[in-house]
Design a protein around this motif. Structure first.
Motif, PDB file in Angstrom:
ATOM      1  N   LEU A   1     -29.166 -92.302  59.384  1.00  0.00           N
ATOM      2  CA  LEU A   1     -28.906 -92.091  60.821  1.00  0.00           C
ATOM      3  C   LEU A   1     -27.305 -91.737  61.054  1.00  0.00           C
ATOM      4  CD1 LEU A   1     -31.034 -95.060  62.535  1.00  0.00           C
ATOM      5  CD2 LEU A   1     -31.387 -92.455  62.711  1.00  0.00           C
ATOM      6  N   ASN A   2     -26.645 -92.095  59.792  1.00  0.00           N
ATOM      7  CA  ASN A   2     -25.314 -91.551  59.980  1.00  0.00           C
ATOM      8  C   ASN A   2     -24.678 -90.711  58.981  1.00  0.00           C
ATOM      9  OD1 ASN A   2     -23.713 -93.470  62.223  1.00  0.00           O
ATOM     10  ND2 ASN A   2     -25.245 -95.038  61.316  1.00  0.00           N
ATOM     11  N   ASN A   3     -25.630 -90.417  57.965  1.00  0.00           N
ATOM     12  CA  ASN A   3     -25.343 -89.369  56.919  1.00  0.00           C
ATOM     13  C   ASN A   3     -26.571 -88.605  56.529  1.00  0.00           C
ATOM     14  OD1 ASN A   3     -22.398 -90.299  56.134  1.00  0.00           O
ATOM     15  ND2 ASN A   3     -23.682 -92.390  55.981  1.00  0.00           N
ATOM     16  N   MET A   4     -26.956 -87.727  57.417  1.00  0.00           N
ATOM     17  CA  MET A   4     -27.927 -86.902  57.063  1.00  0.00           C
ATOM     18  C   MET A   4     -27.732 -86.007  55.780  1.00  0.00           C
ATOM     19  SD  MET A   4     -29.788 -83.962  59.466  1.00  0.00           S
ATOM     20  CE  MET A   4     -28.513 -82.752  59.157  1.00  0.00           C
ATOM     21  N   PRO A   5     -28.515 -86.159  54.676  1.00  0.00           N
ATOM     22  CA  PRO A   5     -28.672 -85.390  53.666  1.00  0.00           C
ATOM     23  C   PRO A   5     -28.669 -83.817  53.798  1.00  0.00           C
ATOM     24  CG  PRO A   5     -29.896 -87.272  53.198  1.00  0.00           C
ATOM     25  CD  PRO A   5     -29.637 -87.085  54.477  1.00  0.00           C
ATOM     26  N   GLU A   6     -28.363 -82.914  53.396  1.00  0.00           N
ATOM     27  CA  GLU A   6     -28.318 -81.544  53.838  1.00  0.00           C
ATOM     28  C   GLU A   6     -29.319 -80.682  52.529  1.00  0.00           C
ATOM     29  OE1 GLU A   6     -25.248 -79.427  55.575  1.00  0.00           O
ATOM     30  OE2 GLU A   6     -24.824 -81.251  56.856  1.00  0.00           O
ATOM     31  N   ALA A   7     -30.184 -80.216  52.669  1.00  0.00           N
ATOM     32  CA  ALA A   7     -30.874 -79.519  52.123  1.00  0.00           C
ATOM     33  C   ALA A   7     -31.617 -78.064  52.453  1.00  0.00           C
ATOM     34  CB  ALA A   7     -31.964 -80.237  51.298  1.00  0.00           C
ATOM     35  N   GLU A   8     -30.825 -76.916  52.219  1.00  0.00           N
ATOM     36  CA  GLU A   8     -31.090 -75.717  52.682  1.00  0.00           C
ATOM     37  C   GLU A   8     -32.628 -75.290  52.663  1.00  0.00           C
ATOM     38  OE1 GLU A   8     -30.222 -72.278  54.684  1.00  0.00           O
ATOM     39  OE2 GLU A   8     -28.886 -73.984  54.425  1.00  0.00           O
ATOM     40  N   GLN A   9     -33.260 -75.541  51.398  1.00  0.00           N
ATOM     41  CA  GLN A   9     -34.571 -75.157  51.443  1.00  0.00           C
ATOM     42  C   GLN A   9     -35.437 -76.019  52.228  1.00  0.00           C
ATOM     43  OE1 GLN A   9     -35.874 -72.438  49.574  1.00  0.00           O
ATOM     44  NE2 GLN A   9     -37.591 -73.195  51.061  1.00  0.00           N
ATOM     45  N   GLN A  10     -35.160 -77.337  52.362  1.00  0.00           N
ATOM     46  CA  GLN A  10     -35.872 -78.273  53.207  1.00  0.00           C
ATOM     47  C   GLN A  10     -35.707 -77.641  54.688  1.00  0.00           C
ATOM     48  OE1 GLN A  10     -35.824 -82.125  51.949  1.00  0.00           O
ATOM     49  NE2 GLN A  10     -36.920 -83.255  53.794  1.00  0.00           N
ATOM     50  N   PHE A  11     -34.528 -77.312  55.151  1.00  0.00           N
ATOM     51  CA  PHE A  11     -34.205 -76.964  56.369  1.00  0.00           C
ATOM     52  C   PHE A  11     -35.034 -75.612  56.665  1.00  0.00           C
ATOM     53  CE2 PHE A  11     -31.874 -73.286  58.716  1.00  0.00           C
ATOM     54  CZ  PHE A  11     -32.114 -73.996  59.976  1.00  0.00           C
TER      55      PHE A  11
END
Length: 987
Positions: A871-881
């Protein structure tokens, strides 16, 4: 209409809709036909569902039916493989296999199958050693080795890649279930993605790979824990065990035993898959916007590659007739209840027909014997009947809950007394025709829904039923005479039943659980298999969204009285619904909902309460009067031909209802008993109680109730006046049906109102509190702990809706979301975990951020830490987005708002201050959305929020110090929480 119970009612069919022969008997003949491509199929004459049933050369059954309402297809892949066929030393196997079929193949979800395969084989060998090892220390050492090798193997695996792929299709409802005789896999897909779906599913069922095994095993064990916290499930298990002392129906549960779940065999799971997951034991069910000829050719080119394999299901034991009454007791925290169960014949037996009729005569939620003699007269808190039919046997179960001061035996005897009325023929002659028509009316509605129809088909496959027999089932019921039914009842019902007493108390049979201390595995969020890379290259035909012009679709007119009437034409059948809508509710008048509930037990100057219910039921008309917080409804629905007499009867009730002090006193007892029962249910305490208090504090709708003293001293004439005066307030009408002129004519004649109607009383407002640094805890006897994090957001902003949709899919809702990957897939910390941003349903209210965890108590500190980190550090993954974005676009493109849903959807939009189809704006915004937009949304709306936390669990098992780290802990007394009496909050 009766709420239909169990899967059996998902496939009863409406014979009356088919054409009739001259002698009045419907002709249902199986016809063999050939399509233009040479594929042979069976159809049934006069089949209102239009089924084509194909059998491929490899034995695979293919059920196809068209529904053009929206460009979607409901898909089911049923397998005749359920817990009945679990090995006795590996119960729960079929269900666990269901989970593993989502893990991919040697092509899907792997980065290097050659290396991964070696490690999975090693893990399998270790599990075999683990299973036979009896020394606890050595067993734990083997498990630690399993954990270590599993971590290495996870480096080659891609978690949830299958779920990502179906999300790319725009699929919804992705899931599966296992039961006694079946495992069924589910997806609803856009119609233009059928080719990709067939390619993916045929690959998925082509090879089983047991990857990421031990973390998923822990998730299944958490599912097992949830059953230990479900008193109803425990009572059901006790009932089945007593009814079936030798058959698997009673001797092994679908979830399995604790010992078997903790000691699995990957070898046994693979053998089960190889035995039962073969084409001649499976089916493909597709209902929706499809082309028959193209679809069967596609299925043959994909699923047709599977090889036929001889198989024989185990011969299961036969039960001896029950001789005498068998009694069982089950304990747990929930309110007391009792069930009485009879064993019946299975699907296709004569028992099935007679029991179906008897069940509906006893309880149809309107005019059944239990409905009128027990519930209407308030002799019990509640009583009902429900049948359940499987291949070998079925059951008929009566369920009852006692009033205050009433014993379970008294409830049992009252329910059985209604059976005596059946045996003596003491029910009215019209009841058989009425209940069959009730079932037909229900099925007419089911035909309009592709998911419901597809469910009928897969049930027919699982139970080996001929479709023509299913269609004529209800016609067969009408042939049964009252004398025949009475004769059957006298032969069937005796001292041959099982009684299960669900009592309050400690359950001493709870399986003790431990936290295995799993090393978090790698999930390789941004990785893609070679299969996925090729999969996305498959081109699909373009599918453009269709948006609603509400002002065009909803026709608005006036009655002679000046009342506004909105209508939408029903293009499909002769069913109608008519709703009188008042834009006021209990926020405007606290007594309104009390009066509406009281109305259920009242008659008029012409009809007793029981006679009134019978009159509506004879007409095939459902009526309802309801009061929500800000809106109330009075309505009827049923066959168009009975609209006018149904409306006349409803208007008579609303104008001529008569107060009854005795009925009111019993009604108050019912309310107070319902409150006491609600205090024993963890879901009610958490979701209704703690969550409401976390958001609104003491001044909430939940707590704005009448005390017992106030209820007992209420003036019943005042409550009746509220009902009779309702039509004197401003209101409007919505009609859905085929003949609006007939509806207007009936309303003009029977719905007489003044030209000048009263304004609504002012509504009480409830203020959403700022959240943060408070933990609201209730001690409850349970294995798991459940908790919600809630943060108040900003006032509703339409510009956040598109971002919220994609964010929720990406971050916290769905099998491939970040939250489920991290908490369940990687760490094995929970069966259920979710999070999201929820736009308010009203323009004046505030949005919310929420997160949920359900896990066993000793995992709470780890699970909380994991959730707060996300909730404070959202992992970022372009393909998943990109996957989440494409899924949202495709779901909007394939969605069609049709029929009466157009009106009700518009009503929801107006509450948000909108008068247009918001999906058009959302679609355009999602098309342009970037990962940076999502990241900014997270930073602005999620990160750094102060959360109020609702927690329910067993205090002796929870780490209360860990809860204190989340904020000030308030241990909530349940009576204080619901405002049932004055109690201080414990600090």
């Amino acid at each position: 209409m009766k709420k239909l119970h169990f899967l059996f009612y998902a496939f009863l069919l409406v014979g009356s809709l088919a054409c009739k022969k001259a002698d009045g008997i419907t002709d249902y003949k199986v016809q063999s036909q050939t399509d233009p491509n040479g594929y042979k199929y069976e159809s049934v004459s006069n089949d209102p569902t239009g089924l084509r049933l194909y059998t491929l050369d490899n034995g695979l059954k293919v059920y196809l039916s068209q529904n053009k309402d929206e460009p979607t297809i409901q898909t089911y892949i049923p397998v005749k493989a359920g817990s009945n066929y679990d090995p006795k030393d590996n119960t729960g196997l079929a269900h666990y296999l269901e989970h593993m079929v989502f893990k991919g193949t040697d092509k899907i979800a792997t980065l290097n199958w050659e290396e991964e395969e070696k490690l999975i084989a090693r893990i399998s060998d270790l599990y075999e050693k683990h299973k036979i090892e009896s020394d606890p220390d050595k067993k734990m050492a083997i498990y630690r080795e399993i954990d270590s090798v599993s971590y290495i193997a996870s480096g080659y695996a891609i978690a949830n890649e299958y779920d990502k792929m179906v999300s790319l299709l725009g699929a919804s409802g992705t899931n599966a279930h296992t039961w006694y005789e079946e495992t069924v896999y589910k997806n609803k897909i856009p119609a233009n993605e059928l080719e990709k779906w067939a390619s993916l599913e045929s690959e998925r069922f082509g090879k089983l790979v047991l990857r990421l095994f031990h973390t998923e095993l822990e998730a299944v064990y958490e599912e097992f824990n949830r059953t230990q916290d479900n008193d109803g499930r425990k009572a059901y298990y006790a009932q089945m065990e007593a009814l079936f002392p030798t058959h698997p129906y009673g001797q092994q549960t679908t979830i399995g035993t604790s010992d078997h779940l903790k000691n699995p065999s990957m070898v046994a799971i693979k053998n089960y898959f190889d035995t039962y997951y073969v084409p001649n034991n499976m089916a493909v069910v597709l209902v929706g916007d499809l082309d028959f000829d193209k679809t069967i050719a596609l299925i043959d080119s994909t699923f047709g590659k599977f090889k036929f394999k001889e198989l024989k299901h185990p011969v299961l034991p036969k039960e001896e007739p029950l001789d005498g009454i068998v009694m069982r007791e089950v304990f747990g925290p929930n309110n007391e209840s009792v069930t009485v169960s009879f064993r019946t014949g299975g699907i296709g037996s004569q028992d099935q027909k007679y029991i179906t009729l008897i069940d509906m005569i006893l309880a149809n939620s309107s005019a059944g014997l239990m409905d009128l003699n027990l519930n209407q007269k308030q002799l019990v808190q509640n009583a009902t009947s429900s049948p359940f039919f499987q291949n070998d046997y079925g059951t008929l179960t009566f369920s009852g809950t006692p009033k205050a001061g009433q014993t379970l035996d008294e409830v049992k005897d009252l329910m059985l007394s209604q059976v005596e009325l059946i045996k003596s023929g003491d029910f009215e002659d019209w009841m058989i025709d009425a209940v069959v028509n009730d079932l037909k009316l229900s099925e007419t509605r089911r035909y309009e829904n592709s998911t419901a129809l597809a469910s009928m088909y897969y049930n027919a496959f699982i139970h080996g039923e001929q479709w023509n027999n299913k269609i004529q089932f209800l016609d067969d019921l009408k042939k049964i005479s009252k004398a025949e039914l009475v004769a059957f009842a006298n032969e069937f019902f005796g001292n041959n039943y099982v009684v299960v007493y669900k009592k309050q108390g400690e359950d001493r049979n709870i399986a003790k659980v431990e936290n295995p201390g799993i090393t978090p595995i790698q999930i390789n969020r941004g990785a893609e298999s070679e299969y996925l890379k090729e999969f996305v290259k498959i081109e699909s035909t373009d599918l453009q969204p269709v948006f609603v012009d509400y002002k065009k679709e909803i026709q608005v007119g006036q009655l002679e009285s000046g009342l506004e009437i909105s209508n939408i034409k029903n293009p499909n059948n002769d069913l109608f619904s008519l709703n009188v809508i008042f834009d006021m509710g209990k926020d405007n008048d606290k007594k309104l909902s009390l009066a509406v509930g009281y109305l259920e037990f009242l008659g008029t100057d012409k009809y007793s309460p029981e006679d009134l219910k019978k009159e509506f039921y004879k007409l095939g008309i459902n009526y309802s009067v309801s009061a929500g917080s800000d809106r109330s409804y009075v309505g009827i629905s049923g066959l168009q031909e009975n609209l006018e007499p149904g409306l006349e009867l409803l208007e008579h009730l609303m104008k001529h209802v008569v107060a009854d002090q005795e009925a009111y006193d019993l009604y108050v007892e019912r309310i107070l008993k319902s409150r006491e029962d609600g205090k024993t249910r963890k879901g009610n305490i958490l979701q209704n109680g703690l969550n409401s208090f976390a958001q609104y504090g003491e001044d909430s709708r939940l707590r704005n109730i009448y005390t017992a003293h106030e209820l007992k001293n209420m003036d019943v004439s005042e409550l009746v006046t509220i009902i009779t005066d309702l039509n004197n307030f401003k209101h409007r009408i919505f009609y859905y049906g085929k003949d609006v002129q007939a509806a207007k004519s009936a309303l003009n004649q029977h719905h007489k109102v003044s030209k000048s109607l009263k304004d609504y009383p002012p509504a009480k407002e409830y203020k959403q509190l700022d959240t943060g640094k408070n933990v609201y805890f209730t001690d409850f006897d349970m294995v798991q702990a459940e908790m919600y994090f809630i943060a108040k957001g900003e006032q509703f902003d339409v510009n956040k809706m598109a971002l919220a949709t994609v964010f929720n899919s990406y971050f916290g809702q769905g099998f491939s979301s970040v939250v489920l990957q991290e908490i369940r897939e990687s760490k094995g910390l929970a069966y259920a975990a979710a999070a999201g941003y929820l736009p308010s349903s009203k323009k004046e209210n505030y949005d919310r951020t929420f997160a949920y965890i359900g896990t066993q108590a000793n995992k709470v500190p780890e699970a909380v830490e994991a959730m707060l980190n996300l909730l404070n550090n959202m992992p970022e993954a372009e393909q998943q987005f990109i996957t989440a974005k494409q899924s949202a676009l495709k779901q909007i493109a394939s969605q069609r708002i049709t029929k009466s849903n157009i009106f009700w959807n518009y009503e929801g939009l107006k509450k948000r201050g909108l008068d247009y189809d918001i999906r058009e704006k959302m679609y355009k915004e999602i098309e342009e959305m970037t990962m940076a937009d999502l990241s900014n949304f997270f930073t602005s709306n999620i990160k750094g929020q102060n959360y109020s936390v609702s927690v329910i669990g067993n205090k002796k098992d929870l780490d209360m110090q860990a809860l204190k780290k989340l904020g000030k802990v308030h241990e909530m007394d349940i009576d204080y929480l619901f405002n049932y009496k004055e109690t201080e909050v414990k600090q």
